[in-house]
Design a protein around this motif. Structure first.
Motif, PDB file in Angstrom:
ATOM      1  N   HIS A  81       0.179  -9.035  10.351  1.00 38.67           N
ATOM      2  CA  HIS A  81      -0.602  -9.119   9.133  1.00 38.67           C
ATOM      3  C   HIS A  81      -1.168  -7.723   8.888  1.00 38.67           C
ATOM      4  O   HIS A  81      -2.212  -7.363   9.407  1.00 38.67           O
ATOM      5  CB  HIS A  81      -1.731 -10.136   9.313  1.00 38.67           C
ATOM      6  N   TYR A  82      -0.400  -6.946   8.124  1.00 40.24           N
ATOM      7  CA  TYR A  82      -0.785  -5.551   7.965  1.00 40.24           C
ATOM      8  C   TYR A  82      -2.032  -5.403   7.103  1.00 40.24           C
ATOM      9  O   TYR A  82      -2.180  -6.088   6.087  1.00 40.24           O
ATOM     10  CB  TYR A  82       0.364  -4.748   7.361  1.00 40.24           C
ATOM     11  N   SER A  83      -2.863  -4.523   7.559  1.00 43.45           N
ATOM     12  CA  SER A  83      -4.062  -4.275   6.770  1.00 43.45           C
ATOM     13  C   SER A  83      -4.538  -2.861   7.057  1.00 43.45           C
ATOM     14  O   SER A  83      -4.034  -2.183   7.955  1.00 43.45           O
ATOM     15  CB  SER A  83      -5.160  -5.270   7.136  1.00 43.45           C
ATOM     16  N   MET A  84      -5.479  -2.418   6.261  1.00 44.06           N
ATOM     17  CA  MET A  84      -6.026  -1.096   6.484  1.00 44.06           C
ATOM     18  C   MET A  84      -7.538  -1.174   6.509  1.00 44.06           C
ATOM     19  O   MET A  84      -8.140  -1.902   5.725  1.00 44.06           O
ATOM     20  CB  MET A  84      -5.578  -0.123   5.394  1.00 44.06           C
ATOM     21  N   VAL A  85      -8.102  -0.443   7.446  1.00 49.90           N
ATOM     22  CA  VAL A  85      -9.553  -0.344   7.505  1.00 49.90           C
ATOM     23  C   VAL A  85      -9.916   1.085   7.142  1.00 49.90           C
ATOM     24  O   VAL A  85      -9.334   2.034   7.678  1.00 49.90           O
ATOM     25  CB  VAL A  85     -10.069  -0.675   8.921  1.00 49.90           C
ATOM     26  N   VAL A 145      -7.304   3.552   8.997  1.00 54.56           N
ATOM     27  CA  VAL A 145      -6.757   2.918  10.187  1.00 54.56           C
ATOM     28  C   VAL A 145      -5.862   1.778   9.735  1.00 54.56           C
ATOM     29  O   VAL A 145      -6.278   0.924   8.954  1.00 54.56           O
ATOM     30  CB  VAL A 145      -7.870   2.373  11.094  1.00 54.56           C
ATOM     31  N   PHE A 146      -4.638   1.796  10.243  1.00 56.41           N
ATOM     32  CA  PHE A 146      -3.663   0.821   9.784  1.00 56.41           C
ATOM     33  C   PHE A 146      -3.174   0.005  10.961  1.00 56.41           C
ATOM     34  O   PHE A 146      -3.082   0.501  12.076  1.00 56.41           O
ATOM     35  CB  PHE A 146      -2.489   1.558   9.144  1.00 56.41           C
ATOM     36  N   GLY A 147      -2.908  -1.255  10.721  1.00 58.73           N
ATOM     37  CA  GLY A 147      -2.345  -2.025  11.816  1.00 58.73           C
ATOM     38  C   GLY A 147      -2.255  -3.511  11.524  1.00 58.73           C
ATOM     39  O   GLY A 147      -2.457  -3.961  10.392  1.00 58.73           O
ATOM     40  N   VAL A 189      -7.305  -2.061  14.105  1.00 54.04           N
ATOM     41  CA  VAL A 189      -7.888  -2.636  12.885  1.00 54.04           C
ATOM     42  C   VAL A 189      -8.664  -3.898  13.205  1.00 54.04           C
ATOM     43  O   VAL A 189      -9.782  -4.100  12.737  1.00 54.04           O
ATOM     44  CB  VAL A 189      -6.828  -2.966  11.801  1.00 54.04           C
ATOM     45  N   SER A 190      -8.046  -4.729  14.017  1.00 56.44           N
ATOM     46  CA  SER A 190      -8.704  -5.981  14.362  1.00 56.44           C
ATOM     47  C   SER A 190     -10.017  -5.711  15.073  1.00 56.44           C
ATOM     48  O   SER A 190     -11.043  -6.329  14.794  1.00 56.44           O
ATOM     49  CB  SER A 190      -7.775  -6.828  15.227  1.00 56.44           C
ATOM     50  N   GLN A 191      -9.980  -4.764  15.998  1.00 54.25           N
ATOM     51  CA  GLN A 191     -11.197  -4.479  16.760  1.00 54.25           C
ATOM     52  C   GLN A 191     -12.291  -3.877  15.890  1.00 54.25           C
ATOM     53  O   GLN A 191     -13.464  -4.196  16.051  1.00 54.25           O
ATOM     54  CB  GLN A 191     -10.865  -3.577  17.939  1.00 54.25           C
ATOM     55  N   THR A 224       3.381   3.933  10.887  1.00 49.03           N
ATOM     56  CA  THR A 224       2.160   4.196  10.121  1.00 49.03           C
ATOM     57  C   THR A 224       2.524   4.651   8.712  1.00 49.03           C
ATOM     58  O   THR A 224       3.500   5.375   8.525  1.00 49.03           O
ATOM     59  CB  THR A 224       1.324   5.332  10.741  1.00 49.03           C
ATOM     60  N   PRO A 225       1.738   4.277   7.763  1.00 51.22           N
ATOM     61  CA  PRO A 225       1.930   4.820   6.413  1.00 51.22           C
ATOM     62  C   PRO A 225       1.628   6.316   6.396  1.00 51.22           C
ATOM     63  O   PRO A 225       0.861   6.810   7.243  1.00 51.22           O
ATOM     64  CB  PRO A 225       0.901   4.060   5.573  1.00 51.22           C
ATOM     65  N   ALA A 226       2.203   7.001   5.440  1.00 48.06           N
ATOM     66  CA  ALA A 226       2.063   8.454   5.376  1.00 48.06           C
ATOM     67  C   ALA A 226       0.610   8.890   5.237  1.00 48.06           C
ATOM     68  O   ALA A 226       0.180   9.867   5.837  1.00 48.06           O
ATOM     69  CB  ALA A 226       2.877   8.992   4.201  1.00 48.06           C
ATOM     70  N   CYS A 227      -0.165   8.153   4.469  1.00 47.29           N
ATOM     71  CA  CYS A 227      -1.555   8.550   4.243  1.00 47.29           C
ATOM     72  C   CYS A 227      -2.354   8.484   5.531  1.00 47.29           C
ATOM     73  O   CYS A 227      -3.225   9.318   5.784  1.00 47.29           O
ATOM     74  CB  CYS A 227      -2.189   7.682   3.163  1.00 47.29           C
ATOM     75  N   VAL A 228      -2.050   7.482   6.347  1.00 44.15           N
ATOM     76  CA  VAL A 228      -2.768   7.311   7.605  1.00 44.15           C
ATOM     77  C   VAL A 228      -2.472   8.482   8.528  1.00 44.15           C
ATOM     78  O   VAL A 228      -3.353   9.070   9.147  1.00 44.15           O
ATOM     79  CB  VAL A 228      -2.370   5.980   8.269  1.00 44.15           C
TER      80      VAL A 228
END
Lengths: 139, 253, 390
Positions: free
Chosen positions: B70-74, B213-215, B224-226, B200-204
């Motif tokens: 479940h990809y997301s970005m923080v 932070v991506f993950g 990300v989860s943490q 990882t996405p380029a921006c990250v």
């Protein structure tokens, strides 16, 4: 007649229009003596990252610092010298180099806080260089 | 609720809010919706929203993520210095034309009285919502949520250019790319990188300040989860009132 | 079929009234399509005033405008056909035709507005999205136009009983299509000034209003064009349409008032959006055209003159149609005018939007199609239009 009527309708249809709204904010400047306080214009570095600002005014006129607290131990009296150095980074700052000599949390706010006080970013730079306000707002 | 209001909650420990800010923040109808995950996460959302989509706030509970990964970005907002390396990297990686952007940096300035301002840079991108309004409105299913990853992707050849998805997006994350004759948007670099094994996405990768932070949110061991589920962290999202359930989270630690 | 011309040679193109108008409408279509082609060649982002933040503009408004007129006509036609005894029955056949052509006008505008029309026909069939209001709207309007053509065919061949059934089917389809059109805007949480369950019904009310106005105007134009005295039952039909207009101007005004009261009782974004019409960049469009010219004045005119004069009714009808045009424009723009990132540095309170020449030209194409269709109707279906057939 009816043709006229039709044209009239058309005419009114074509009248549509909307107005533009924009806002700007003014700026004022109090007296500042460059001989006493150092150059008036902010110094902006874009290396290694866009864009960090340094203002003599904040440090000398407002902060009461003497020239020799920075020149020439920490910085040359020439804009753009520091940014040519490999070690002009946050790491060096954290270790007490450059701005970090004072921005250590005791003399002045620490370098690992308030990032945006020094980092005005690409947007801030655009604002300083190009009169005011909006950078981009297009398609 | 406007982003405006959300901004007022940016500080992670409430003690650093000025009293004025704190008052504002209560005035505009926010409530601390309760401790979360054994009292670890304070999620601040509008009162209304608290009873809506996700009962416990903007962050779904662990184990309740619809996708895996479940990809997301923080986004660690206060570290953002608007150096725009992320933008440049995105432009290069995804051939973004000069008139468009997939991600950008917004700037917020709070007056601190006199001539002083506090500046906050807010990186924004597609929120890859769990209930994406853009996906709902597309007449030709040219955009959808990828079944495996939850990424909202585009199929250019199906896009008729009606731009309803652009109107429907609460985050201004979409633009029409004339060259490709399609609406274009951030896909977490799915096409340009993830699908090729670069995780990882380029921006990250480009961010020098570790803002992005991506993950995989569904993996409790992921960063990300943490970050999102760590004690005392205030987590917020943009425009929660639209019910889109975004997967881009903002924190300040 | 131009049997009623006063001149001797009914088929001679020189003497047929409206011939010049026909060329004019073809010319309008031509320059409109030329404008659209130009826009397509240089790219819509150059040719149109739309932006990322304001993806929809006047053309979406005009599309909605024509579609709404069409729905109104279709609904009124079905009512008149189905409940034969009523006074609008003599107008019903014309309404069917006008409903078709305004819908074709709408299709023209949307077809020239969207970026990749050619992907649409296959796209909506091969990759349908049943949660998309746009999909339903397009599909239903598509079906409606087909059904109405069939209905027209049956009317022309005098098979009225099936025609009536088709008319009802068309009306229901159009009503559903129309409320889906409303929902295209009304279901977008991202745009609070559009969001809400009342908009689809508001659209239907506007449909009845503008449909009544359209039939009054076009029927009068037809009589002027054919240099014909108006039959009593036709006039009475128009009076009934006039009554519908009075009622609907009142209801639409009321709906507008409540929309504003509600907005002002809401959050900042709603208040700012309402302000854009009330006293902001759209204020002239709103007060002068949408409200003044489009609702209050015609309503008063009709009420004061008690529907006695056909000229006054036509004038009121034109005002309503112009007002409705602005109403659609205002709706489309005011819903998007507050930037979603308002409050950030450099983001204006109101997004600018002023339609470009290309956009106007495409509107002209739409008007051309409607005008041309109207004249075609006069030329070929005149006889049918004058029978209140059942």
């Amino acid at each position: 007649m009816k043709k006229l009527l039709m044209l009239m309708v058309l005419g009114v249809f074509l009248l549509t229009g909307a107005l533009l709204w924009a806002s700007g904010d003014g700026q004022e400047q109090e007296e500042y003596d460059e001989d006493t306080y150092g150059p008036k214009d902010p110094i902006i570095w874009v290396k290694p990252v866009k864009s960090v600002v340094f203002e003599h005014k904040v440090h000398t006129m407002q902060g009461g610092l003497e020239c020799d607290s920075c020149h020439d131990d920490l910085f040359e009296m020439e804009a753009g010298v520091a940014e040519e150095n490999e070690d002009f980074t946050m790491k060096t700052l954290y270790e007490g180099g450059y701005c970090g000599a004072c921005h250590d949390g005791s003399t002045a706010f620490a370098s690992n806080t308030r990032c945006t006080a020094c980092h005005i970013g690409a947007r801030g730079q655009a604002r300083l260089l190009g009169a005011d306000g909006a950078t981009e707002k297009t398609h | 609720m406007k982003i405006d209001d959300l901004e007022k909650m940016e500080s992670e420990d409430v003690s650093s809010l000025s009293s004025v800010e704190r008052r504002n923040f209560l005035k505009i109808g926010f409530a601390v919706t309760g401790m979360y995950l054994g009292g670890s996460v304070l999620s601040l959302v509008s009162v209304k929203n608290a009873h809506g989509a996700s009962a416990s706030g903007v962050v779904p509970e662990l184990g309740k993520y619809p996708y895996n990964p479940h990809y997301s970005m923080v986004l660690r907002e206060k570290l953002c210095i608007d150096c725009e390396r992320c933008k440049d990297a995105c432009v290069k990686t995804n051939n973004v034309p000069s008139y468009g952007f997939r991600t950008t940096i917004l700037e917020k300035r709070h007056s601190l009285g006199e001539d002083k301002y506090e500046t906050i840079f807010v990186p924004v991108l597609c929120n890859h919502c769990n209930r994406p309004p853009c996906v709902r409105v597309c007449p030709t299913t040219a955009t959808w949520k990828d079944e495996k990853t939850g990424i909202v992707v585009m199929e250019p050849s199906r896009c008729i250019g009606c731009k309803t998805c652009m109107a429907a997006c609460p985050y201004n994350a979409r633009y029409f790319k004339e060259e490709a004759r399609t609406v274009d948007k951030c896909d977490f670099c799915f096409q340009s990188r993830l699908s090729k094994g670069v995780m990882t996405p380029a921006c990250v990768e480009a961010c020098p300040a570790d803002v992005r932070v991506f993950g995989n949110l569904a993996d409790p061991a992921s960063r990300v989860s943490q970050l999102v589920h760590s004690p005392e962290t205030m987590v917020w999202v943009l425009r929660p009132e639209t019910g889109a359930i975004p997967n881009v989270f903002y924190i300040n630690s | 079929m131009k049997g009623n011309n006063t001149t001797t040679m009914p088929t001679s193109s020189v003497t047929v009234p409206g011939n010049k108008l026909m060329w004019l409408s073809l010319f309008l279509i031509f320059i409109g399509v030329a404008g659209a082609v130009y826009a397509q060649v240089i790219g819509h982002h150059h040719a149109f005033a739309n932006t990322r933040e304001m993806p929809w503009g006047m053309l979406i408004g005009v599309y909605a405008y024509f579609a709404i007129v069409s729905t109104g006509l279709c609904l009124l036609a079905a009512f008149s056909h189905a409940f034969g005894g009523n006074q609008m029955a003599p107008l019903a056949n014309r309404m069917v035709w006008l409903s078709i052509i305004t819908l074709l006008g709408a299709f023209t505008v949307i077809g020239l507005e969207i970026e990749n029309v050619w992907r649409m026909p296959l796209g909506v069939i091969l990759h349908p999205n049943v949660t998309s209001n746009i999909w339903w709207m397009g599909t239903l309007y598509g079906i409606a136009v087909g059904v109405m053509f069939l209905e027209l065919l049956l009317i022309l061949t005098k098979r009225y009983s099936i025609a009536i059934i088709l008319g009802v089917v068309a009306a229901i389809t159009e009503a559903l299509a129309n409320s889906n059109l409303g929902s295209v805007f009304a279901s977008l949480q991202a745009k609070p000034f559009w969001y809400g369950s009342q908009l689809p019904i508001f659209f239907l009310s506007c449909a009845v209003l503008s449909g009544a106005a359209a039939i009054v105007m076009f029927t009068h134009f037809s009589h002027l064009l054919q240099r014909r005295q108006m039959a009593t039952d036709t006039f009475q039909g128009l009076q009934t349409a006039g009554k519908v207009m009075v009622l609907m101007t009142f209801l639409v005004t009321l709906a507008t008032v409540w929309k504003f009261i509600n907005a002002y009782a809401s959050n900042d974004e709603m208040i700012m959006a309402a302000d854009s019409l009330f006293k902001g960049p759209l204020a002239i469009n709103f007060w002068v055209f949408e409200i003044g010219l489009g609702l209050v004045l015609p309503g008063l005119l009709l009420a004061i003159t008690r529907l006695k004069s056909i000229s006054v009714m036509t004038a009121a009808a034109i005002m309503v149609l112009v007002g409705q045009f602005f109403s659609r424009f205002n709706l489309v723009v005011s819903g998007q005018i507050i930037p979603s990132d308002y409050g950030f540095v450099g983001v204006p309170q109101y997004l600018p939007y002023t339609p470009t020449v290309s956009e106007y030209l495409i509107v002209v194409a739409g008007l051309g199609v409607v005008g041309f269709g109207f004249l075609i109707g006069e030329r070929f279906f005149d006889e049918t239009f004058r029978t209140s057939a059942h």
